[in-house]
Write an enzyme that holds these catalytic residues in place. Structure first.
Site, PDB file in Angstrom:
ATOM      1  CB  CYS A  89       1.414   5.790   1.392  1.00 19.25           C
ATOM      2  SG  CYS A  89       1.163   5.751   3.178  1.00 19.25           S
ATOM      3  CG  HIS A 198      -2.324   8.495   0.098  1.00 21.02           C
ATOM      4  ND1 HIS A 198      -2.423   7.162  -0.232  1.00 21.02           N
ATOM      5  CD2 HIS A 198      -1.718   8.532   1.306  1.00 21.02           C
ATOM      6  CE1 HIS A 198      -1.903   6.417   0.737  1.00 21.02           C
ATOM      7  NE2 HIS A 198      -1.473   7.235   1.687  1.00 21.02           N
ATOM      8  CD  GLU A 200      -3.615   7.230  -3.584  1.00 21.74           C
ATOM      9  OE1 GLU A 200      -2.803   8.169  -3.716  1.00 21.74           O
ATOM     10  OE2 GLU A 200      -3.554   6.425  -2.635  1.00 21.74           O
TER      11      GLU A 200
END
Lengths: 230, 768
Positions: A89, A198, A200
């Site tokens: 990002c 994302h 994560e």
């Protein structure tokens, strides 16, 4: 004694997803090493994550100020020597601003911030960060951004497509107007990866839509430990 | 020491009325000081004695909340009303602080910045308790969804909340979006923030210890927001549209937010707390330095000296009045031991946060403020911060209440054929009151920090606070102004009951209550009656449920010309769950589960979504509130969650069972076959809004144990049917719907109204 993979996680003022990135690194069996924007060396890490957020408030342009901080100069040097780098990002925006990846991220076509669980296709499982994925794998990872629309000139796009450097592509409709539905791209050597979604945030079904993001971190650990052993 | 007057002589008339002070309030200032106030003092008293800061009209009623809070209810409370935000102990050495606050008027004038700075303000309140902010929720109310001005206000407010909250790195996990014509000229933007801290680290705002240094840190002080509280928040708008005379004068009063500065300030504050460098701390919000200096000084045991020349300014040539009243955002004020000042400054330097010693705690009893070598303020601080005027405003039950009660919904035409019922279900699902809020909530980051276990459209938001023990907290906000218009006492209890239920259906145990009381002008005896009834309803309801009110906010003057908004108390409930892995997802569970309805359904349509949407009717009585039953259902759910007996649950509220079934199917992505109970009229079964009801998805093997739990707690159970493999919601003998049809119907309304992209203003600096 088994080798430990050490992965640096950079914090700039305004970085938001550093805790999440460090958690994902840990979950993949690696050791997260916090890196501060003012650091001018990387403390010998094997790989670096440039996490999401709004570094420097997106002032000037998203990623523009972070790209000129001391730690980024160290990242550029390390990348030249083959250190793995992942930009997520805002991290992707920073890597583009720093010239480590081609093209740019601009405001979403719809002009709104978009937060959604995004389906992606893994277009290239042969990079340092995607070895664990099956070719063409269909994964779901959160996307949350307002400057997420990937743009590049025609020759760059054809080079990226021709060399298999488009690593992730949006499915189910393009959420932000990105050219060629591009969600993520890699460097020519496949060791530097940038993506808008994302991974994560997709490491635990309790807090994310899937665990599809974890393999990104596992893949990096495989690459690092494989090269240590090899 | 006698203050030298800067702008006035005793004989000059002072502009106190323009500053919002009444004649008798001004007379009281003369009496306190024994002289005419300086311009700076007059400004300070005027902002601090404004309705927004002093609670002068609400104080006498709010006392009732304290009087009805028992020792048992206080057991988990570490700090309550009077602090920046209430704090409750939640276990494992953790405490949680939460509060909801309004930013209504600024959000009408400038939707983006008004809403953005509303988020910023509540987040600083949470930081001032020494807590790390971990989540936000926003309770929003607008005029009719298809009104022209709603197309201006709503997208701006949503973009402002997103622009600020997303950049701050806080997940937005819940809230409400409500449309009603009474908010057309006065939208409500109520922002809630939750924070966590170790019990041992609680920081209360006070300035004790002679010689301690007063450090102002964060953004520089500029001319923005001057008079925000006294002018914007404490006076109603004229009927004119913004852009006309009277409102244009107020435009510069809206502050401009910088979420990046706030994010850095959060991290800086937390590092300062962890290093033990803070003796006391307070955020700068409404009334700026006037508020923070007088509040810190009066909460401490000494006086305070402040030098305005030391305040870092954003604009040249600012007067003492401007410096004291500026509402520039992203500022905090700390009390620091002299020996810690260097370390404090080093932490601020690491984060590039401007920090300046602007004064010190003195052994006197005066707050003395100097500027350019002159004393511009010399006052007893308590008279500014705590001993403001208190009003016993006239209270009068409006005569219109009886007529409203008499106009019952009983005579409204009801659908009776299967076709008519089917059409009604679809019309209701698509209505602005009940349709999907995804257009709004997809503009908020719900993932950041990786602790979000539940977020909108779940009944409550839930975040994990401890990754080792898996402890978490849940929070929900609710309010139903139509119920409150019919009966503010019962309506407020229904809001409390719904927020309580929304927390309970996740498996969390409700612990504490916050509230934001949005009402019209306190000078209207009818409004004060609504307010008094609402406060009493809330306090009595909390006492019945055994959970305390830990904080709140009052917003008066929500009206356009003489027309007040519907009385809108918004209630937030916070709950705790020992292990977030045991949370109950919102929905029905999976194939093979059975669908149960807990609670009883009566013919209750007063103030209902059906009466509003289909007939534009508001009359009769709101649903009966039964807090004992709410508590019993809460206990069933907590036990069911602990033992893993249910796979999904959903609260019944606006729109009744029909809406709950549709949402539960869509959220779980499953179909269901249900049969309505034969003893209730199908229309009533589908659309009544009787309270204390919950939908459950019970796994087959656990049915017996859930039935036993319900029997033990005296909760009525109706088995409606089962979750089905086919993607169809089938209501026997009435109608069936494919999930695709329901989803399209539910999701299309807001995009069709607000699909036009709003030009983002994140970088715009102007406040006009």
């Amino acid at each position: 004694m088994s080798a430990v993979c050490r992965i640096g996680v950079i914090t700039f003022p305004g970085t938001l997803d550093d805790v999440d990135a460090a958690r994902a690194v840990r979950r993949a069996g690696a050791q997260p090493v916090p890196l501060w924007h003012a650091d001018d060396d990387l403390h010998g890490v094997d790989a670096v994550v440039v996490p999401g957020g709004f570094s420097y408030g997106d002032y000037l342009r998203a990623g523009a100020i972070a790209a000129h901080q001391p730690v980024l100069r160290a990242v550029l040097d390390a990348a030249r020597r083959g250190t793995l780098v992942l930009g997520i990002c805002n991290g992707f925006q920073i890597l583009c601003e720093a010239g480590l990846l081609p093209g740019a991220l601009v405001r979403n076509a719809g002009l709104h911030f978009v937060c959604r669980d995004q389906r992606l296709r893994v277009e290239n499982p042969a990079t340092a960060w995607t070895g664990r994925y099956a070719p063409g794998a269909d994964i779901v990872v959160p996307l949350k951004s307002i400057e997420g629309r990937y743009v590049a000139d025609a020759s760059t796009l054809s080079e990226l497509e021709g060399d298999g450097r488009v690593v992730f592509r949006y499915l189910d409709g393009n959420p932000n107007g990105a050219m060629h539905d591009i969600a993520g791209i890699a460097s020519a050597d496949g060791r530097v990866l940038g993506l808008m979604p994302h991974p994560e945030h997709a490491i635990d079904p309790l807090t994310g839509p899937s665990t599809d993001g974890l393999d990104l971190f596992h893949s990096a650990v495989d690459t690092v430990l494989g090269s240590v052993r090899g | 020491m006698q203050a030298r007057r800067v702008l006035t002589t005793p004989d000059d008339p002072q502009p106190y009325r323009e500053l919002g002070l009444a004649d008798d309030e001004y007379a009281r200032i003369l009496q306190i000081l024994g002289r005419a106030p300086t311009a700076a003092e007059l400004a300070m008293y005027s902002v601090m004695w404004s309705e927004h800061c002093s609670y002068k009209s609400s104080k006498v009623h709010l006392r009732y909340v304290g009087e009805t809070t028992t020792e048992a209810m206080r057991q988990r409370m570490l700090a309550g009303i009077g602090e920046n935000a209430g704090v409750v102990e939640v276990g494992d050495g953790w405490a949680v602080t939460f509060k909801i606050e309004s930013h209504n008027h600024p959000s009408y004038v400038e939707p983006y910045q008004g809403a953005a700075t509303g988020v910023g303000g509540i987040v600083r309140d949470i930081m001032a308790m020494g807590a790390r902010p971990i989540a936000i929720a926003d309770s929003l109310r607008f005029g009719l969804a298809d009104a022209a001005d709603t197309a201006r206000v709503l997208p701006g407010v949503v973009a402002g909340i997103g622009g600020y909250g997303n950049c701050l790195g806080l997940p937005t996990i819940g809230g409400e979006v409500v449309f009603d014509p009474s908010y057309a000229g006065n939208p409500l933007v109520n922002a809630l923030c939750v924070g966590v801290l170790r019990v041992a680290d609680l920081h209360l705002a006070h300035a004790s210890g002679t010689g301690n240094q007063i450090v102002l840190f964060g953004a520089r002080t500029g001319r923005d927001g001057i008079g925000g509280v006294s002018v914007l928040a404490s006076e109603s708008f004229s009927a004119s549209h913004p852009g006309q005379d009277r409102s244009r004068r107020k435009l510069p009063s809206v502050q401009v937010g910088d979420p990046f500065a706030e994010k850095v300030l959060i991290e800086c504050c937390l590092e300062l707390f962890n290093a033990g460098l803070v003796a006391g701390i307070q955020d700068l919000g409404g009334a700026g330095l006037s508020c923070v200096t007088s509040e810190l000084a009066s909460a401490g045991d000494g006086g305070m000296r402040v030098d305005l020349d030391a305040v870092p300014l954003r604009a040249p040539g600012m007067t003492p009045v401007e410096i004291l009243c500026s509402e520039s955002q992203e500022r905090m004020c700390a009390v620091v031991c002299p020996s810690d000042v260097d370390a404090f400054m080093a932490v601020c330097a690491k984060w590039d946060v401007t920090a300046t010693v602007i004064g010190e705690v003195t052994d006197g009893e005066r707050l003395v403020i100097t500027w350019h070598g002159e004393t511009v303020v010399d006052v007893p601080p308590r008279t500014v911060a705590h001993e403001g005027p208190v009003y016993h405003r006239p209270v009068q039950r409006p005569s219109t209440q009886d007529a409203m009660h008499a106009s019952t919904p009983d005579a409204l035409a009801r659908p009776s054929t299967p076709d008519a019922l089917r059409a009604t279900v679809l019309r209701m699902v698509a209505s602005p009151g009940l349709c999907s809020r995804a257009w709004v909530t997809d503009q908020y980051d719900r993932y950041v920090r990786g602790g979000t276990v539940l977020a909108q459209p779940s009944d409550a938001g839930m975040v994990r606070i401890d990754e080792i023990t898996q402890r978490g907290v849940a929070v929900a906000t609710d309010g139903n102004a139509r119920y409150c218009a019919l009966d503010p006492y019962v309506g407020t209890q229904l809001a409390l009951a719904e927020a309580y239920r929304n927390v309970a259906v996740t498996g969390a145990t409700p612990l504490a209550v916050t509230n934001c009381l949005n009402f019209g002008a306190p000078t209207d005896p009818g409004v004060m009656w609504q307010f008094e009834q609402a406060v009493r309803g809330l306090a009595d309801g909390c006492a019945a449920l055994g959970i305390p009110v830990t904080g709140g906010n009052v917003s008066f003057y929500n009206q356009t010309a003489d027309t007040a908004i519907l009385p809108t108390p918004v209630v937030g409930v916070l709950g705790v769950i020992d292990d977030v892995r045991r949370r109950i997802p919102t929905g029905l569970g999976g194939t093979g589960d059975t669908v149960w309805l807990l609670g009883e359904t009566r013919d209750e349509f007063g103030g209902s979504e059906w009466a509003h949407e289909m007939h534009g009717h508001l009359g009769g009585r709101p649903p009966v509130v039964d807090l004992a039953r709410e508590q019993a259902i809460g206990e069933v759910l907590a036990a069911a969650s602990r033992d893993g007996l249910v796979n999904g649950a959903h609260d019944l509220s606006d729109g009744g069972l029909a809406q709950a079934l549709v949402e539960a199917c869509l959220l779980s992505g499953v179909g269901a076959r249900v049969r309505l109970p034969s003893q209730v009229d199908p229309f009533v079964a589908l659309f009544s809004e009787s309270s204390a009801r919950v939908l459950l998805g019970v796994s087959g093997a656990c049915a017996h144990r859930v039935a036993q739990l319900c029997t033990d707690h005296g909760v009525t159970v109706t088995r409606l049917g089962e979750v089905s493999a086919a993607p169809v919601l089938e209501i026997a003998h009435i109608a069936s719907f494919t999930l695709d049809e329901l989803r399209a119907t539910w999701e299309r309304t807001l995009p069709s109204l607000f699909g036009t992209p709003y030009p983002p203003e994140r970088e715009s600096a102007g406040s006009t």
